[in-house]
Write an enzyme that holds these catalytic residues in place. Structure first.
Site, PDB file in Angstrom:
ATOM      1  CB  SER A 724      -0.959  -0.046   1.205  1.00 54.44           C
ATOM      2  OG  SER A 724      -1.971   0.924   1.084  1.00 54.44           O
ATOM      3  CG  ASP A 798      -6.659  -2.380  -4.039  1.00 55.90           C
ATOM      4  OD1 ASP A 798      -7.368  -1.890  -3.137  1.00 55.90           O
ATOM      5  OD2 ASP A 798      -5.422  -2.294  -4.046  1.00 55.90           O
ATOM      6  CG  HIS A 832      -5.538  -2.499  -0.018  1.00 57.13           C
ATOM      7  ND1 HIS A 832      -4.877  -1.930  -1.083  1.00 57.13           N
ATOM      8  CD2 HIS A 832      -4.944  -2.012   1.098  1.00 57.13           C
ATOM      9  CE1 HIS A 832      -3.924  -1.125  -0.635  1.00 57.13           C
ATOM     10  NE2 HIS A 832      -3.948  -1.167   0.688  1.00 57.13           N
TER      11      HIS A 832
END
Length: 868
Positions: A724, A798, A832
């Site tokens: 991330s 995601d 994610h």
């Protein structure tokens, strides 16, 4: 030599033949057993509930069909969230049983035949601790309500053949009587709308009113009228009152898209939150309009309209920005039926000068009076903790200065205020000017919450008899009044992290509410790391803790739960007098328990102190073995103070749980630098991101210089990675410091900041206010400078704001077009974070192969041999 990869034999899906798995040593860590989760019985606190956790779902489960509607991901078959891990089983254990016998539950819906298919969803104790309500989850059917009698150790289905609706959160809630549940049921017979493949016309959005409506980038938004109809269908449910033992049902009101139905502490009213149309194609459901009402729990009649909240499309992107109108609507936990809510007095915009930012209001049943303004706050409301008429805490915060203040307040009794002359929503009525604000004084003034070493801690709460969280009040001299009517002032119990240069040493203390002085009652002591989970027993007269439930661990000992009996003269010594283990969970990977960990400290070139966790393989000897291959895994954070940025944020006595990135590669003989501090500092009026790249490179260089100077790694054998925002960091470092790392691994990141124009992470300015910052912080625009091999991994689904898969796709296309060494792995159906076993193992395979291929250099990895 590249680590050998083998293919996974998956019988449940033909399309996973391309999934690979990492070396066996890493596979063993992935498959290490998980400890059960634990829930302590409220009220009596004589029993714990043991919950067996699953490891990883299969790709067949993760890739099951789902609806992506307004920020929700919905399983159309079960009327619940599509991406949830369900518990496998549960059992009971007596707190005072020295043999720690696990007590099975009779007539449980879970057995060895259905254990891997029928899961356990939401689970909650009744306020009196005598019952446990839970849901079973059948992927072919949905959620069904069950209950456990704790004393009888017996389970039963409360309502057979009736599905619960869990789309908008928990599908049931206990009333304070510990007998009745408010339940959301699927409206059976209403079929989902079918899609007409011939469109009715285009989707048209307008911006014509000249009002600024900035919003961050969101995923899974509504895209068509059919999506609107689907969202309406799956969020609509029927509220019912259900008797937990008999299963008798009573409908409450008509079906609607309920966000929540919160019972008042006395159980006579329901606070109802309903999603209202029109919906938005640009915002998630959390920003949709809402109608908040109070219903009579017995009849379902609307007692009062609390607020009509419009679509929240004008909230400033600054972190102290809030919507106009009422928010944080709830019940006062220590009263029978008193509403409270907060309203911005500055239009919700922190950029506007205002002496009062927020006001806290209350209104007692029967809700036909004028609200009382309980407190006017100079900063943004951050929370309220109720205790009694004489004692409550109200918190305010201000993000720009990272400041938090806590006030001690006397909220007063639930006296009915002056009856309103006009009808209408409670929150639109003028407040009762005849009632003054509640008296309050500043109790805790936290100048900067980044300063962990002076963190005052959090106030300990407790569940009252109605199951509501209230302040735990301590009276060291006894609860009885002095001199007749004079009341004793309460003390608060505080739980603090105990942060220092030596690492965290949590402690429990008693705080005098008059002068804020503290008396430590208990503290974690090296070589163990301990934390208080709950208070089992207190002195009847003073409320002072006598017995604690603590979690205890060290680098080689798996965390376990202990009963800690405090000494009788607690104010004199504070030394724990007796410890008794409540659990004895074994080390999940005993063959690797000799891995070493050290909290290391080093300095950036500008004088900022940095720290990291250095892990070394079991049996490593620096003189004998020399430098190793190294993998660094990091995540940058923003700070307003250089001195606070360098504070230690962990303990050297935590358990070394190796089944996580990046510690997997210890099993292959790599040295690991986990969490090297990457602070981005903006002191005073400066913003951290104004010098983001320069500070990031300086922090990374300091980490590399340290491990090289210590002889642990060589400069040509150090890899960098992150997930991330850590992935964003990784690509930035490869673009602007090509000499530091031999390769990089970036998972699920965003690399072009112009595609997140209304803020990202801690950045509050938009693209047009800080164009240079956005462009300088976009490693996509510096792809031509990347010379180091880069592995990109992203989940195809995601759903994190800003990290669209397009970010990795476009970066890879740029690198490929520029002739750079790069690889892009797109994981089907993953969000994610990666959930499926096949996806996780394949990701670990790709990372291992990348590290082995490019992290060779002059460094070496140890031949890890399990210690017998």
């Amino acid at each position: 030599m590249t680590a050998q990869a083998t293919r996974i034999d998956v019988k449940t899906a033909e399309n996973v033949k391309g999934y690979l798995q990492p070396p066996q040593k890493i596979l063993n860590l992935v498959d290490a057993p998980l400890d059960p989760a634990i829930m302590l019985q409220p009220s009596m606190k004589k029993v714990i509930l043991l919950l067996e956790r699953p490891n990883m779902p299969s790709i067949a489960e993760v890739s099951a069909p789902e609806l992506r509607l307004a920020g929700y991901r919905i399983n159309a078959t079960t009327y619940g969230p599509s991406r949830v891990d369900f518990l496998l089983d549960m059992s009971l254990q007596l707190v005072d049983d020295p043999e720690r016998k696990e007590i099975p539950i009779k007539d449980s819906p879970i057995n060895e035949q259905n254990k891997r298919m029928l899961g356990i969803g939401g689970h909650n104790w009744s306020p009196d601790g005598k019952l446990i309500a839970f849901c079973t989850h059948d992927p072919t059917y949905g959620y069904e309500l069950w209950c456990i009698d704790v004393e009888e150790r017996r389970a039963w289905c409360v309502v057979k053949g009736a599905r619960l609706n869990a789309v908008c959160g928990e599908p049931f809630t206990w009333l304070s009587d510990s007998k009745t549940l408010v339940v959301k049921f699927v409206v059976e017979g209403n079929k989902p709308p079918e899609k007409d493949h011939v469109p009715d016309g285009p989707i048209v959005e307008e911006s014509m009113d000249g009002v600024m409506k900035p919003n961050r980038t969101y995923q899974d938004l509504l895209k068509s009228q059919h999506d609107v109809e689907l969202f309406r269908h799956y969020t609509t449910c029927q509220l019912e009152m259900v008797d937990a033992r008999s299963g008798s049902r009573r409908k409450v009101g008509k079906p609607a898209p309920f966000r929540r139905a919160a019972p008042s502490p006395d159980g006579k009213h329901l606070l109802i939150d309903i999603i209202v149309e029109p919906f938005s194609y640009l915002l998630p459901a959390s920003r949709f309009g809402r109608r908040v009402e109070v219903w009579d729990a017995a009849t379902g009649r609307v007692t009062a309209t609390v607020a009509d909240i419009p679509l929240q499309d004008k909230i400033p992107i600054a972190f102290d920005g809030v919507g106009e109108g009422p928010r944080n609507i709830g019940w006062r936990a220590d009263a029978d039926a008193t509403l409270y809510w907060v309203e911005a007095q500055d239009g919700g915009d922190p950029a506007i000068d205002a002496s009062i930012r927020d006001s806290l209001f209350v209104l007692a049943a029967p809700f036909n009076g004028l609200p009382r303004r309980l407190a006017s706050l100079p900063w943004r409301f951050s929370g309220v903790i109720w205790g009694n008429d004489d004692t409550a805490l109200v918190l305010e915060r201000w993000y720009k200065t990272r400041s938090l203040r806590t006030y001690l307040m006397a909220p007063g009794a639930d006296a009915v205020s002056v009856e309103a002359d006009i009808d209408g929503p409670c929150c639109e009525r003028a407040c009762d000017l005849g009632q003054a604000e509640a008296p309050r004084r500043l109790l805790i003034d936290q100048k900067n919450w980044e300063d962990r070493y002076n963190d005052p801690g959090s106030v300990v709460t407790m569940a009252n008899k109605r199951g509501k969280s209230v302040l735990r009040l301590i009276y060291p001299n006894g609860k009885r009044t002095q001199n007749g009517a004079e009341k004793q002032r309460p003390y608060f119990l505080m739980q603090s992290p105990g942060a220092s240069d030596e690492g965290d040493k949590p402690f429990l203390s008693l705080m005098d509410t008059l002068d804020q002085s503290k008396t430590v009652l208990w503290q974690s002591k090296p070589p163990m790391y301990e934390n208080v989970l709950s208070i089992l027993d207190t002195d009847e007269d003073t409320g002072t803790p006598k017995t604690l439930l603590i979690r205890r661990e060290n680098p080689e000992e798996n965390p376990n739960i202990y009963v800690c009996q405090l000494p009788k003269d607690i104010f004199d010594s504070g030394e724990q007098s007796h410890l008794r283990p409540l659990t004895l969970f074994p080390h999940p990977t005993p063959e690797l328990k000799d891995v070493t960990r050290e909290l290391v400290v080093y300095t950036r070139e500008d004088g900022v102190k940095l720290n990291a966790s250095l892990y070394l393989p079991a049996g490593y000897d620096k003189k004998r073995d020399g430098p190793l291959k190294m993998f660094m895994w990091a995540y940058p954070r923003e700070f307003k103070s250089a001195s606070f940025a360098g504070q230690i944020r962990d303990s050297p006595y935590r358990f070394n749980r190796l089944a996580r990135t990046p510690l997997y590669w210890l099993s292959l003989g790599y040295a690991i630098l986990d969490g090297p501090a990457m602070p981005v500092i903006g002191e005073g009026d400066r913003e951290p991101n104004d010098t983001y790249v320069e500070q990031l490179v300086a922090s990374a260089r300091a980490a590399v210089d340290y491990v090289v100077s210590e002889g642990i790694a060589r400069r040509d054998g150090i890899a960098i990675g992150g997930h991330s925002y850590g992935a964003f960091m990784t690509v930035t470092l490869l673009a602007h410091a090509p000499d530091l790392f031999c390769c990089g691994i970036a998972r699920s990141g965003a690399y072009n900041r112009t595609l997140t124009p209304f803020g990202f992470q801690a950045e509050e300015r938009n693209l047009w206010q800080a164009t240079d910052v956005y462009t300088n912080m976009s490693p996509y625009l510096a792809a031509d400078k990347i010379e180091t091999p880069l592995l990109l991994v992203h989940g195809e689904a995601d759903n994190n704001p800003g990290t669209f898969p397009l970010q990795s796709e476009r970066l890879f296309q740029a690198l490929k077009g520029l002739g750079k060494r790069a690889k892009y792995v797109l994981l089907p159906a993953e969000g994610h974070g990666y959930r499926a076993r096949e996806s996780t193992l394949h990701t670990l395979h790709e990372m291992t192969e990348w590290l082995e291929r490019y992290c060779g250099g002059s460094g070496k990895s140890m031949d890890m041999k399990p210690k017998l």
